[in-house]
Design a protein around this motif. Sequence first.
Motif, PDB file in Angstrom:
ATOM      1  N   ALA A  98       1.001  -1.510   0.153  1.00 12.78           N
ATOM      2  CA  ALA A  98       0.221  -0.658   0.416  1.00 12.78           C
ATOM      3  C   ALA A  98       1.158   1.275  -0.196  1.00 12.78           C
ATOM      4  N   TRP A  99       0.520   2.317  -0.617  1.00 14.83           N
ATOM      5  CA  TRP A  99       1.055   3.701  -1.095  1.00 14.83           C
ATOM      6  C   TRP A  99      -0.108   4.665  -1.111  1.00 14.83           C
ATOM      7  N   GLU A 100      -0.151   5.024   0.096  1.00 14.58           N
ATOM      8  CA  GLU A 100      -1.891   6.430   0.308  1.00 14.58           C
ATOM      9  C   GLU A 100      -0.658   7.482   0.426  1.00 14.58           C
ATOM     10  N   ILE A 101       0.277   8.336   0.844  1.00 14.40           N
ATOM     11  CA  ILE A 101       0.831   9.791   0.942  1.00 14.40           C
ATOM     12  C   ILE A 101       1.781  10.026  -0.026  1.00 14.40           C
ATOM     13  N   GLY A 102       1.801  10.522  -0.378  1.00 13.90           N
ATOM     14  CA  GLY A 102       3.714  11.415  -0.543  1.00 13.90           C
ATOM     15  C   GLY A 102       3.097  11.306  -2.702  1.00 13.90           C
ATOM     16  N   ASP A 103       4.153  11.491  -3.382  1.00 17.47           N
ATOM     17  CA  ASP A 103       4.334  11.440  -5.378  1.00 17.47           C
ATOM     18  C   ASP A 103       5.664  11.392  -5.244  1.00 17.47           C
ATOM     19  N   GLY A 104       5.562  11.485  -6.708  1.00 18.61           N
ATOM     20  CA  GLY A 104       6.582  10.265  -7.390  1.00 18.61           C
ATOM     21  C   GLY A 104       6.722   8.915  -7.352  1.00 18.61           C
ATOM     22  N   LEU A 105       8.101   8.562  -7.664  1.00 23.41           N
ATOM     23  CA  LEU A 105       7.579   6.984  -7.683  1.00 23.41           C
ATOM     24  C   LEU A 105       8.638   5.875  -6.998  1.00 23.41           C
ATOM     25  N   GLY A 106       9.011   6.874  -5.906  1.00 24.07           N
ATOM     26  CA  GLY A 106       9.821   6.655  -4.629  1.00 24.07           C
ATOM     27  C   GLY A 106       9.090   5.635  -3.904  1.00 24.07           C
ATOM     28  N   HIS A 107       8.570   5.742  -3.607  1.00 25.68           N
ATOM     29  CA  HIS A 107       7.075   4.641  -2.481  1.00 25.68           C
ATOM     30  C   HIS A 107       7.285   3.629  -2.984  1.00 25.68           C
ATOM     31  N   HIS A 132      16.267  17.260  -6.849  1.00 24.95           N
ATOM     32  CA  HIS A 132      15.396  17.471  -5.853  1.00 24.95           C
ATOM     33  C   HIS A 132      15.828  17.425  -4.467  1.00 24.95           C
ATOM     34  N   GLY A 133      16.829  15.744  -4.001  1.00 30.03           N
ATOM     35  CA  GLY A 133      16.549  15.508  -2.534  1.00 30.03           C
ATOM     36  C   GLY A 133      16.022  14.326  -1.849  1.00 30.03           C
ATOM     37  N   GLY A 134      15.167  13.676  -3.352  1.00 32.25           N
ATOM     38  CA  GLY A 134      15.122  12.446  -2.762  1.00 32.25           C
ATOM     39  C   GLY A 134      15.511  11.697  -2.123  1.00 32.25           C
ATOM     40  N   ILE A 135      15.650  11.037  -1.140  1.00 30.69           N
ATOM     41  CA  ILE A 135      16.287  10.481  -0.543  1.00 30.69           C
ATOM     42  C   ILE A 135      16.558   8.756  -1.064  1.00 30.69           C
ATOM     43  N   HIS A 183       9.876  20.230  -1.811  1.00 32.09           N
ATOM     44  CA  HIS A 183       8.843  20.958  -0.285  1.00 32.09           C
ATOM     45  C   HIS A 183       9.910  20.393   0.490  1.00 32.09           C
ATOM     46  N   PHE A 184       9.461  20.552   2.164  1.00 27.42           N
ATOM     47  CA  PHE A 184       9.898  20.652   2.991  1.00 27.42           C
ATOM     48  C   PHE A 184      11.425  19.369   3.578  1.00 27.42           C
ATOM     49  N   GLU A 185      10.275  18.017   3.039  1.00 30.50           N
ATOM     50  CA  GLU A 185      10.850  17.115   3.244  1.00 30.50           C
ATOM     51  C   GLU A 185      12.159  16.406   2.467  1.00 30.50           C
ATOM     52  N   GLN A 186      12.161  16.933   1.292  1.00 29.49           N
ATOM     53  CA  GLN A 186      13.170  17.151   0.431  1.00 29.49           C
ATOM     54  C   GLN A 186      14.431  18.630   1.085  1.00 29.49           C
ATOM     55  N   GLN A 187      13.772  19.868   1.861  1.00 33.93           N
ATOM     56  CA  GLN A 187      15.158  20.967   2.503  1.00 33.93           C
ATOM     57  C   GLN A 187      15.195  20.293   3.294  1.00 33.93           C
ATOM     58  N   LYS A 188      14.537  19.105   3.897  1.00 31.57           N
ATOM     59  CA  LYS A 188      15.191  18.386   5.479  1.00 31.57           C
ATOM     60  C   LYS A 188      16.679  17.250   5.442  1.00 31.57           C
ATOM     61  N   THR A 194      25.314  21.673  -1.478  1.00 28.15           N
ATOM     62  CA  THR A 194      24.199  22.563  -1.246  1.00 28.15           C
ATOM     63  C   THR A 194      23.106  22.996  -1.287  1.00 28.15           C
ATOM     64  N   VAL A 195      22.871  23.833  -0.614  1.00 31.83           N
ATOM     65  CA  VAL A 195      21.229  23.742  -0.901  1.00 31.83           C
ATOM     66  C   VAL A 195      19.159  24.339  -0.836  1.00 31.83           C
ATOM     67  N   MET A 196      18.861  24.508  -1.444  1.00 30.31           N
ATOM     68  CA  MET A 196      18.560  25.172  -2.044  1.00 30.31           C
ATOM     69  C   MET A 196      17.679  26.028  -1.099  1.00 30.31           C
ATOM     70  N   LYS A 197      16.427  26.735  -0.966  1.00 30.66           N
ATOM     71  CA  LYS A 197      15.501  26.637  -0.057  1.00 30.66           C
ATOM     72  C   LYS A 197      13.955  26.676  -0.340  1.00 30.66           C
ATOM     73  N   SER A 198      13.269  25.430   0.114  1.00 28.94           N
ATOM     74  CA  SER A 198      11.598  25.140  -0.942  1.00 28.94           C
ATOM     75  C   SER A 198      11.051  26.258  -1.185  1.00 28.94           C
ATOM     76  N   GLY A 199      10.602  26.244  -1.479  1.00 23.60           N
ATOM     77  CA  GLY A 199       9.495  27.621  -1.874  1.00 23.60           C
ATOM     78  C   GLY A 199       9.530  28.222  -2.897  1.00 23.60           C
ATOM     79  N   ASN A 200      10.345  27.728  -4.046  1.00 29.84           N
ATOM     80  CA  ASN A 200      10.138  28.047  -5.254  1.00 29.84           C
ATOM     81  C   ASN A 200      10.502  30.326  -5.302  1.00 29.84           C
TER      82      ASN A 200
END
Length: 393
Positions: free
Chosen positions: A7-16, A294-297, A316-321, A333-339
Amino acid sequence: MKRVLFAWEIGDGLGHVSRLLPIASILKDNGVECAFVVRNLIVTHSMIVHAGFRVFQAPLVAPYAPPEVRDKVIASIGDVLATVGYVEPDKLTALTDGWAAIIDSFDPDLLITDYSPTAGLAAFGERPVVPIGDWFTLPPGNWSEFRTFKDAPNRVAPARLLETVQEVQRRRGKTLPDRVPALMHGARNFVVTIPELDPYHSFRENTEASPLQPLSAPTTQESVQDYFAYLSHGYAGTQKVLEALAASSWSGDIYLRDANEEVRTQWRKRGLTIHDAPRPIEQAVSDARVVIHHGGIGTLEQVLAIGRPQCIVPRHFEQQKNGEYLGKLGSATVMKSGNKFQPEHIVQAVSATLTQERFAANARAAAADLERRGPFNLLARITDYVLSTLNAR
């Protein structure tokens, strides 16, 4: 024949789905019938069916928050759940019953979930659940409530989430959880990343943590171009990254996920090398002096293992962290999320990773450390646990 439902319910992309499929493949080879329930059927259908599994559309609701909490900062996973029904008993009842109908129709002996709290609620007290995930999608289930990951209070009071969940279970005549994090804890859970990328590592119980499969070896080749970029065309900030790269004198190539041929052609006319399909990650990363993504784990971990500096442009915030945790190792180096950044900020970040030797040196050191600690293979531990659990039932 034993059955397992993924089961995969929340989130985006192919990672799950990408981290669930290898588990399903091994279980299939061991005579277990597997099927998938996914959030995004369109994006993942072909890869799941190609691997030989049935796939169902998950019950879901578009992210939404009630008016009284809509303008507040999301500060915890509990606040995320509030946007998908966890403060509205009628909505959550419908979603939970939808999950229960799918679960009952497939009748699995066990569920393996990735960021799927409502699947966990539907199965709570009924069937064993084994959650997997990373730090963000799998917070410690032994907590009494979800803790905040920002310097801000919870958007929604944790007690309200629990009241909603318990009301749903009363309506359904099912077992009442005593805390909402229990829905994401399961009989056993597995964190598919290294401890450096899991801020909750010291809080966890009944958990194993490691990359899912052996990571790539550190590269020994000299880079032949300045950058490799793996980006989503669907993110508005990607346009700014491409503008910066097109205006630069750097050499490199790009895989632009979600882009059609018209979009790729437009950027090729601007002088960028855009691939129709992703290159093997080991070669693409080894060729480059810096990797922009983008910082996908999963991507972050592979690049870290190969030993190249990274420039993280989080959506988004998760990738920011994720980027910030990587930044503590001194290899990104890391940009700030939020475009809110501009192309010139991308130029500054990429220039820093290209010209300051410390980024490359730290990336090489981190890769060597991972190689010493490996090989990692949480996949074997997960499948061994699941098979032993199935055999005991």
